[in-house]
Enzyme design. Sequence first.
Site, PDB file in Angstrom:
ATOM      1  N   LYS A 148      25.927  36.003 -15.789  1.00 21.56           N
ATOM      2  CA  LYS A 148      25.629  36.838 -14.627  1.00 21.56           C
ATOM      3  C   LYS A 148      26.507  38.086 -14.725  1.00 21.56           C
ATOM      4  CE  LYS A 148      25.606  36.221  -9.535  1.00 21.56           C
ATOM      5  NZ  LYS A 148      25.871  35.224  -8.473  1.00 21.56           N
TER       6      LYS A 148
ATOM      7  N   SER B  36      21.897  34.457  -5.421  1.00 23.35           N
ATOM      8  CA  SER B  36      22.016  35.747  -6.063  1.00 23.35           C
ATOM      9  C   SER B  36      21.965  35.682  -7.592  1.00 23.35           C
ATOM     10  CB  SER B  36      23.320  36.416  -5.646  1.00 23.35           C
ATOM     11  OG  SER B  36      24.427  35.627  -6.059  1.00 23.35           O
TER      12      SER B  36
ATOM     13  N   SER C 274      24.194  30.312  -4.485  1.00 27.53           N
ATOM     14  CA  SER C 274      23.636  31.252  -5.467  1.00 27.53           C
ATOM     15  C   SER C 274      23.411  30.719  -6.871  1.00 27.53           C
ATOM     16  CB  SER C 274      24.506  32.496  -5.561  1.00 27.53           C
ATOM     17  OG  SER C 274      24.201  33.349  -4.499  1.00 27.53           O
TER      18      SER C 274
HETATM   19  N1  GLN Z   1      22.667  33.770  -0.223  1.00 27.96           N
HETATM   20  C1  GLN Z   1      24.025  33.653   0.215  1.00 27.96           C
HETATM   21  C2  GLN Z   1      24.539  35.018   0.610  1.00 27.96           C
HETATM   22  O1  GLN Z   1      23.764  35.902   0.679  1.00 27.96           O
HETATM   23  C3  GLN Z   1      24.856  33.055  -0.870  1.00 27.96           C
HETATM   24  C4  GLN Z   1      25.245  34.004  -1.927  1.00 27.96           C
HETATM   25  C5  GLN Z   1      26.064  33.381  -3.002  1.00 27.96           C
HETATM   26  O2  GLN Z   1      26.177  32.166  -3.127  1.00 27.96           O
HETATM   27  N2  GLN Z   1      26.696  34.231  -3.773  1.00 27.96           N
HETATM   28  O3  GLN Z   1      25.668  35.217   0.885  1.00 27.96           O
END
Ligand code: GLN
Length: 485
Positions: free
Chosen positions: A77, A152, A176
């Site tokens: 990532k 994400s 994420s």
């Molecule tokens: N979807 C969650 C957020 O928007 C989790 C994001 C993540 O785990 N980095 O914060």
Amino acid sequence: MKRMSIESVAKGFRNKEFLPSEITKILLKNIKKIDSELNTYISLFEESALKNAILFDDDINKGNYKSLIHGVPISLKDIFLVKDELCTCGSRMLSNYISNYNSTVYEKLQYSGAVILGKNNMDEFAMGSSTETSFYGPTLNPWNKDKVPGGSSGGSAAAVSAGLTIASIGTDTGGSIRQPASFCGIVGFKPSYGRISRFGMIAFSSSLDQAGPLVTSVNDAAILLDILSGFDSKDSTSVNLPSTQCYKVLKKGKFAPNNFTLGVPFELLGDGLDEEIRKNFEMLIKSLTNVGFKIKNISLPNAQFAVATYYIIAPSEASSNLSRYDGVRYGFSEDSEDSTLEEFYINNRSKGFGDEVKRRIMLGTYSLSSGYYDAYYLKAIKIKNMIINDFNNAFKGVDCVLTPTSPELPFDIGEKRNDPLKMYLSDILTIPANLAELPSISIPFALSMTNLPIGLQLTGNKLDEEKLLKISSLIEKEVSFDKEP
Ligand code: GLN
């Protein structure tokens, strides 16, 4: 080439069926062919990947293996620093940022002989559940290009799912790794908080962020956990334990379903859960009972507050972490002769950050400001502790907690972009494990009538990744999900 696991690539090397450079070339060719559409990569390390793969050919020919991932192409990532390479975190703010040191995750992969293919697309600063907030445009779901891949770590999940890398390392602050794994029909594993070093991983919410693998099997998740885990003196929150040895334990296979009790928090699976997901989940529970697992109804009374708690803690920490991006030291910077210092900051931060990131900075700044700190941040920390207690009580009677990973199927691109609250609810089932610092994994187990993958989430006790992976591997065998997009 059909999609391959780390295990099958390593086996192919041992049997002299192919070499690292051959696998790397095929992947690079596939990326060139289909990634202009899927958009799973932000940058590709074409030259260095090929060069290293050719060097590794020699090692493999001689049978000198550094590890099971020696010669295996893996991507990251775009949140992990790699010295002298771009690290954008999906943001315009870092669109010109070249790292001047390595993340521990990258160093461990490099030391183990992995071929690093490049950096995967992601929601800006890891904020999102759809990979739509990336400055580099959305990633599409390989199962259905009108759908989001989750987020994400959506670029990582889609790349693994589409066979554009063998494995990818993502991060999980509130889901994420697991939610995109579920949306793309692959395995995604978030270890316990502190298991894998955060050094050189761009911070979103430091008390929740955790790196982990996106892969095609539970065994591959174990292989990468064993390589990436272990104490790191450069991360003060890294747990002081040696690397795990889970893969060996899984290979021995000395465990069976009747050794384990699975807890299901039925109270959490009420309104808001997609009916098709519920039906499939209930069918799965029945078949798990039939093969010998014991199933127990459990209660996590404070988990209903997890999303609200998370949206205080995560933005608060993000607002502090992101204060370093002002255009002075690094990142997006526009110079103008006649602006004051304050105007200079405002201009850089207004243009460098996207809307979702700005929303989080405002939320976080508000809940940390004097007078509101006690009412919001401090209270959220108390509820986090209550959620930890709920899990501790549950683990007195069960070995792991079972739910679907996501309450919904992959949704349409654009469907929730303008409705942040709806987007936030995507993580209702994944966030509790982050708040409680627990290891948690998503395994694909069914397909919807519309041919979209459905993921099962298993959450284990703190630092007991070994037991969690044992149960996961038994369930993986039971569901034998072998579909590809
Ligand atoms: N979807 C969650 C957020 O928007 C989790 C994001 C993540 O785990 N980095 O914060």
